[in-house]
Design a protein around this motif. Structure first.
Motif, PDB file in Angstrom:
ATOM      1  N   SER A   2       0.828  -1.126  -0.087  1.00  0.00           N
ATOM      2  CA  SER A   2      -0.005  -0.079   0.103  1.00  0.00           C
ATOM      3  C   SER A   2       0.772   1.193  -0.023  1.00  0.00           C
ATOM      4  O   SER A   2       2.081   1.417   0.471  1.00  0.00           O
ATOM      5  N   ALA A  22      -5.704   9.678  -1.921  1.00  0.00           N
ATOM      6  CA  ALA A  22      -5.865   8.290  -1.685  1.00  0.00           C
ATOM      7  C   ALA A  22      -7.016   7.789  -2.704  1.00  0.00           C
ATOM      8  O   ALA A  22      -6.799   6.605  -3.128  1.00  0.00           O
ATOM      9  N   GLU A  23      -7.843   8.513  -3.181  1.00  0.00           N
ATOM     10  CA  GLU A  23      -8.980   8.211  -4.100  1.00  0.00           C
ATOM     11  C   GLU A  23      -8.339   7.952  -5.392  1.00  0.00           C
ATOM     12  O   GLU A  23      -8.605   6.873  -6.131  1.00  0.00           O
ATOM     13  N   ILE A  25      -5.036   7.179  -6.017  1.00  0.00           N
ATOM     14  CA  ILE A  25      -4.205   5.804  -5.630  1.00  0.00           C
ATOM     15  C   ILE A  25      -5.089   4.649  -6.200  1.00  0.00           C
ATOM     16  O   ILE A  25      -5.004   3.843  -6.890  1.00  0.00           O
ATOM     17  N   ARG A  26      -6.315   4.457  -5.259  1.00  0.00           N
ATOM     18  CA  ARG A  26      -7.159   3.467  -5.168  1.00  0.00           C
ATOM     19  C   ARG A  26      -7.910   3.418  -6.641  1.00  0.00           C
ATOM     20  O   ARG A  26      -7.989   2.449  -7.193  1.00  0.00           O
ATOM     21  N   GLY A  29      -6.131   1.459  -9.027  1.00  0.00           N
ATOM     22  CA  GLY A  29      -5.694  -0.043  -8.494  1.00  0.00           C
ATOM     23  C   GLY A  29      -4.962  -0.494  -7.629  1.00  0.00           C
ATOM     24  O   GLY A  29      -4.733  -1.654  -7.219  1.00  0.00           O
ATOM     25  N   GLU A  31      -3.361   0.119  -3.429  1.00  0.00           N
ATOM     26  CA  GLU A  31      -3.906   0.448  -2.100  1.00  0.00           C
ATOM     27  C   GLU A  31      -3.476   1.733  -1.448  1.00  0.00           C
ATOM     28  O   GLU A  31      -2.265   1.951  -1.561  1.00  0.00           O
ATOM     29  N   ALA A  32      -4.224   2.505  -0.788  1.00  0.00           N
ATOM     30  CA  ALA A  32      -3.519   3.661  -0.283  1.00  0.00           C
ATOM     31  C   ALA A  32      -3.920   3.715   1.330  1.00  0.00           C
ATOM     32  O   ALA A  32      -4.976   2.927   1.724  1.00  0.00           O
ATOM     33  N   ARG A 133      -6.581  13.838  -7.154  1.00  0.00           N
ATOM     34  CA  ARG A 133      -6.713  12.512  -7.410  1.00  0.00           C
ATOM     35  C   ARG A 133      -5.690  12.073  -8.681  1.00  0.00           C
ATOM     36  O   ARG A 133      -5.261  10.965  -8.538  1.00  0.00           O
ATOM     37  N   ARG A 137      -3.051   9.192  -8.851  1.00  0.00           N
ATOM     38  CA  ARG A 137      -3.121   7.955  -9.944  1.00  0.00           C
ATOM     39  C   ARG A 137      -1.675   7.864 -10.503  1.00  0.00           C
ATOM     40  O   ARG A 137      -1.128   6.779 -10.850  1.00  0.00           O
ATOM     41  N   ALA A 140       0.682   6.292  -7.964  1.00  0.00           N
ATOM     42  CA  ALA A 140       0.466   4.730  -8.230  1.00  0.00           C
ATOM     43  C   ALA A 140       1.279   4.027  -9.053  1.00  0.00           C
ATOM     44  O   ALA A 140       1.569   3.123  -8.980  1.00  0.00           O
TER      45      ALA A 140
END
Ligand SMILES: Cc1cc2nc3c(=O)[nH]c(=O)nc-3n(C[C@H](O)[C@H](O)[C@H](O)COP(=O)(O)O)c2cc1C
Length: 143
Positions: A2, A22-23, A25-26, A29, A31-32, A133, A137, A140
């Motif tokens: 994560s 975090a949104e 990152i999630r 795909g 984990e945050a 956001r 992304r 990530a």
């Protein structure tokens, strides 16, 4: 693994940015793990390839001095080659604290996901949240 999003926030503005990062990152795909800096450990964080750090402009264009500043000091020798996203909210200034912080992390060898961080004036508006956001992304993608 994560991706940690570590922040300090006095009135919730930088916290809202942390949640948006975090949104993102999630959404990519991954984990945050969002946590306040008081719950974070610099050595453990440095074990991650990519992470995000958030802090508003405090003092006179400075990081929050009792928790964030010592945390960043502890991280500096450990961040070489790491992908790092910096973000935070500010009030009446022009973003100087973030320029200084970004410069400092680059000098420590970090590879910043956004060259000048992601900043928002006071409460982040939808555009600022979307920028958080998008940066999440991208972060990530570098983990
Ligand atoms: C003690 C204190 C010092 C501040 N210093 C600055 C500053 O130097 N420059 C600036 O642009 N904003 C400054 N601000 C405004 C905050 O950065 C701004 O309100 C921000 O949205 C707070 O984020 P938070 O809700 O995450 O705590 C300061 C606020 C406080 C309470």
């Amino acid at each position: 693994m994560s991706i940690s999003v570590v922040y300090w926030s006095g009135t919730g503005n930088t916290q809202a940015m942390a949640e948006a990062v975090a949104e993102g990152i999630r959404g990519a795909g991954a984990e945050a793990a969002v946590m306040e800096v008081s719950d974070a450990d610099a050595a453990a964080l440095a074990g991650e390839n990519a992470f995000a750090l958030g802090c508003p402009s405090m003092g006179a264009e400075q990081l929050e001095e009792s928790e964030m500043e010592p945390f960043v000091e502890a991280l500096e020798p450990l961040v070489s080659g790491k992908a790092v996203l910096l973000f935070g909210s500010y009030g009446w200034g022009d973003g100087e604290w973030m320029r200084d912080w970004a410069e400092r992390m680059k000098n420590a060898g970090a590879v910043l996901v956004r060259e000048e961080g992601v900043i928002a004036n006071e409460t982040p508006d939808e555009e600022a949240l979307e920028e958080c956001r998008a940066a999440g992304r991208e972060l990530a993608g570098k983990a």
